[in-house]
Design a protein around this motif. Structure first.
Motif, PDB file in Angstrom:
ATOM      1  N   ALA A  62      57.224 -16.977  48.634  1.00 55.43           N
ATOM      2  CA  ALA A  62      56.222 -16.770  47.593  1.00 55.43           C
ATOM      3  C   ALA A  62      54.881 -16.349  48.195  1.00 55.43           C
ATOM      4  N   ILE A  63      54.542 -16.900  49.356  1.00 48.66           N
ATOM      5  CA  ILE A  63      53.297 -16.508  50.022  1.00 48.66           C
ATOM      6  C   ILE A  63      53.296 -15.006  50.301  1.00 48.66           C
ATOM      7  N   PRO A 105      58.428 -22.135  58.381  1.00 52.58           N
ATOM      8  CA  PRO A 105      58.433 -21.006  57.433  1.00 52.58           C
ATOM      9  C   PRO A 105      57.054 -20.718  56.857  1.00 52.58           C
ATOM     10  N   LEU A 106      56.277 -21.765  56.622  1.00 55.36           N
ATOM     11  CA  LEU A 106      54.940 -21.579  56.061  1.00 55.36           C
ATOM     12  C   LEU A 106      54.021 -20.929  57.090  1.00 55.36           C
ATOM     13  N   PHE A 107      54.140 -21.371  58.337  1.00 55.27           N
ATOM     14  CA  PHE A 107      53.378 -20.748  59.417  1.00 55.27           C
ATOM     15  C   PHE A 107      53.737 -19.278  59.552  1.00 55.27           C
ATOM     16  N   ALA A 108      55.045 -18.979  59.530  1.00 53.67           N
ATOM     17  CA  ALA A 108      55.484 -17.585  59.641  1.00 53.67           C
ATOM     18  C   ALA A 108      54.930 -16.750  58.497  1.00 53.67           C
ATOM     19  N   GLY A 109      54.891 -17.337  57.293  1.00 52.45           N
ATOM     20  CA  GLY A 109      54.397 -16.618  56.128  1.00 52.45           C
ATOM     21  C   GLY A 109      52.945 -16.215  56.265  1.00 52.45           C
ATOM     22  N   PRO A 119      43.460 -19.836  63.440  1.00 53.10           N
ATOM     23  CA  PRO A 119      43.721 -20.623  62.229  1.00 53.10           C
ATOM     24  C   PRO A 119      45.206 -20.862  61.985  1.00 53.10           C
ATOM     25  N   ALA A 120      46.064 -19.874  62.289  1.00 50.24           N
ATOM     26  CA  ALA A 120      47.508 -20.058  62.097  1.00 50.24           C
ATOM     27  C   ALA A 120      48.036 -21.167  62.994  1.00 50.24           C
ATOM     28  N   CYS A 121      47.576 -21.226  64.241  1.00 52.87           N
ATOM     29  CA  CYS A 121      48.015 -22.280  65.163  1.00 52.87           C
ATOM     30  C   CYS A 121      47.425 -23.640  64.773  1.00 52.87           C
ATOM     31  N   ALA A 122      46.218 -23.642  64.237  1.00 56.95           N
ATOM     32  CA  ALA A 122      45.645 -24.890  63.729  1.00 56.95           C
ATOM     33  C   ALA A 122      46.494 -25.432  62.586  1.00 56.95           C
ATOM     34  N   PHE A 123      46.938 -24.547  61.705  1.00 57.96           N
ATOM     35  CA  PHE A 123      47.830 -24.924  60.608  1.00 57.96           C
ATOM     36  C   PHE A 123      49.168 -25.424  61.147  1.00 57.96           C
ATOM     37  N   LEU A 124      49.710 -24.722  62.145  1.00 55.62           N
ATOM     38  CA  LEU A 124      50.992 -25.079  62.742  1.00 55.62           C
ATOM     39  C   LEU A 124      50.958 -26.488  63.330  1.00 55.62           C
TER      40      LEU A 124
END
Length: 432
Positions: A62-63, A105-109, A119-124
């Protein structure tokens, strides 16, 4: 004939033959490790695939379909305000309270949609590491000192690792910034609050169905007791907005809802069954639709094909080497316990490495550490394992490598291990 290529093929075949020929089948430790590996795969399939991964795939799909690339770049992109980007990444990750594999999957999205590497790695990291319930249980079971150190360390780590990844690969990030600067603004198909509610309900369902039953008192205990009721309410609202805002045929949704209710009446003691029926119904609805709804399923399926095989092999190998939580793989647990005593650099580093490679589902690290601490594990190595373990695992590493590549994955793993080791040393020195 390309003899160089054929020689490599021959060596691979010969190596596999020799491996199979000399397998130590019948050796007690080897046989037990194989059973531990299969047991961990079975446990993972029963506890995580339907409740964690498949909902996460739908959210990731969905993202990529419903959130414009411009929106992702505005809040998480290379040019985004750093305070806003890292704040959004760490907070949104911590809200999920999922394990290291479910966040993938959310990180990949968000990463493929244009989020900056930092920011992506912070989220991960923040998704599995900053878990409010896990921190509360750490305080109750392992003590206030260790619980507070874990909370503070995890929050600081999510930002520090993100900033470090951005700095290490700053040249690539600058190139990404130039590309993003010339990208046109995407057309908005529906109001922002429609998408916000859509995602909020999906995340709420994901969090609720995975809510731990470890807490039995207070607010967390109440949530555990009524999680399926609350998840059903969110699912009902989710079905309603799919009809109203996403133009899903009423008869398709009605058939799915009736199927879920029937499954619940027939198996009310096993909520996993009606939940699985609901996932199958959602898949059928999206497959039989057109446009962005079909794209939603295709995108989710693409993430599943990319991630699931790697997770399967990663879980299998992790189980063979280290066993299930409370079990023992081919590596004796006594070796691990003997190497994490005291507060030396070696013990903290070893705890970080073991934590990074072993698979921990949400909250399972606490009873494991309780046993290790009673067996002589130092407080420093305990914190190192708490900071490295939930955020990383061998399955997690394999998937990250497929998304970010070898260099970025190696840097991310090294940062988690080094920072966990340093934090363990500091904590051991302060509490020793």
């Amino acid at each position: 004939m390309d003899w160089k290529h054929e020689s490599k093929t021959f060596l691979i075949i010969a190596g596999l033959f020799l491996l199979c020929f000399y397998l130590p089948v019948g050796n007690q430790r080897f046989d037990k490790a194989v059973l531990e590996a299969l047991g961990l795969v079975q446990w993972y399939a029963q506890e995580h695939v339907l409740l964690c991964l498949i909902p996460a795939f739908f959210i990731a799909g969905a993202i990529s379909v419903f959130i414009s690339q411009a929106s992702v770049m505005k809040y998480l992109g290379v040019k985004a305000n750093k305070v806003l980007a890292y704040g959004v990444a760490s907070v949104s990750g911590s809200v999920l309270a999922v394990c290291s594999c479910t966040v993938l999957p959310l990180f990949a999205g968000i990463y493929k949609m244009g989020a900056g590497l930092g920011p992506a790695c912070a989220f991960l990291y923040s998704g599995p590491a900053i878990n409010v319930l896990a921190i509360i249980l750490t305080v109750r079971v392992l003590g206030l000192e260790l619980g507070l150190a874990r909370a503070l360390g995890a929050i600081l780590f999510s930002v520090a690792i993100g900033l470090a990844m951005h700095w290490i690969f700053r040249k690539e990030e600058l190139e990404k910034e130039k590309v993003q600067a010339v990208m046109p603004e995407a057309d908005v198909k529906r109001p922002l609050f429609h998408n916000a509610i859509h995602f909020a309900l999906m995340v709420a369902i994901l969090v609720l169905v995975n809510w731990s039953s470890a807490e039995t008192t207070g607010f967390f205990g109440w949530m555990a007791a009524y999680k399926w009721v609350l998840a059903s309410i969110c699912a009902g609202l989710f079905a309603l907005i799919l009809i109203v805002w996403f133009e899903i045929k009423i008869w398709k949704m009605a058939l799915t809802v009736i199927s879920v209710i029937t499954a619940w009446l027939l198996a009310s003691q096993t909520p996993l069954i009606p939940f699985a029926v609901g996932l199958i119904g959602l898949s059928w609805i999206l497959i039989s639709s057109q446009g962005e709804r079909e794209e939603w399923f295709v995108s989710s399926w693409t993430f599943a094909k990319q991630i699931m095989p790697l997770l399967f092999w990663g879980v299998l190998i992790a189980g063979f080497l280290l066993g299930r939580p409370g079990g023992e793989g081919v590596i004796p647990s006594s070796w691990i316990a003997s190497l994490v005593g005291g507060n030396s650099l070696a013990s903290n580093f070893f705890a970080s490495v073991v934590g990074a490679f072993m698979y921990f589902a949400t909250l399972t690290e606490i009873p494991i550490l309780q046993g290790l601490l009673s067996g002589g594990m130092g407080k420093g190595p305990a914190l190192a394992l708490l900071l490295a373990g939930p955020a990383l695992s061998l399955p997690n590493m394999l998937v990250i490598r497929n998304i970010m590549g070898n260099k970025k994955t190696a840097a991310y793993i090294a940062l988690v291990i080094i920072m966990s080791t340093a934090s363990g040393l500091l904590f051991g020195w302060m509490t020793g």
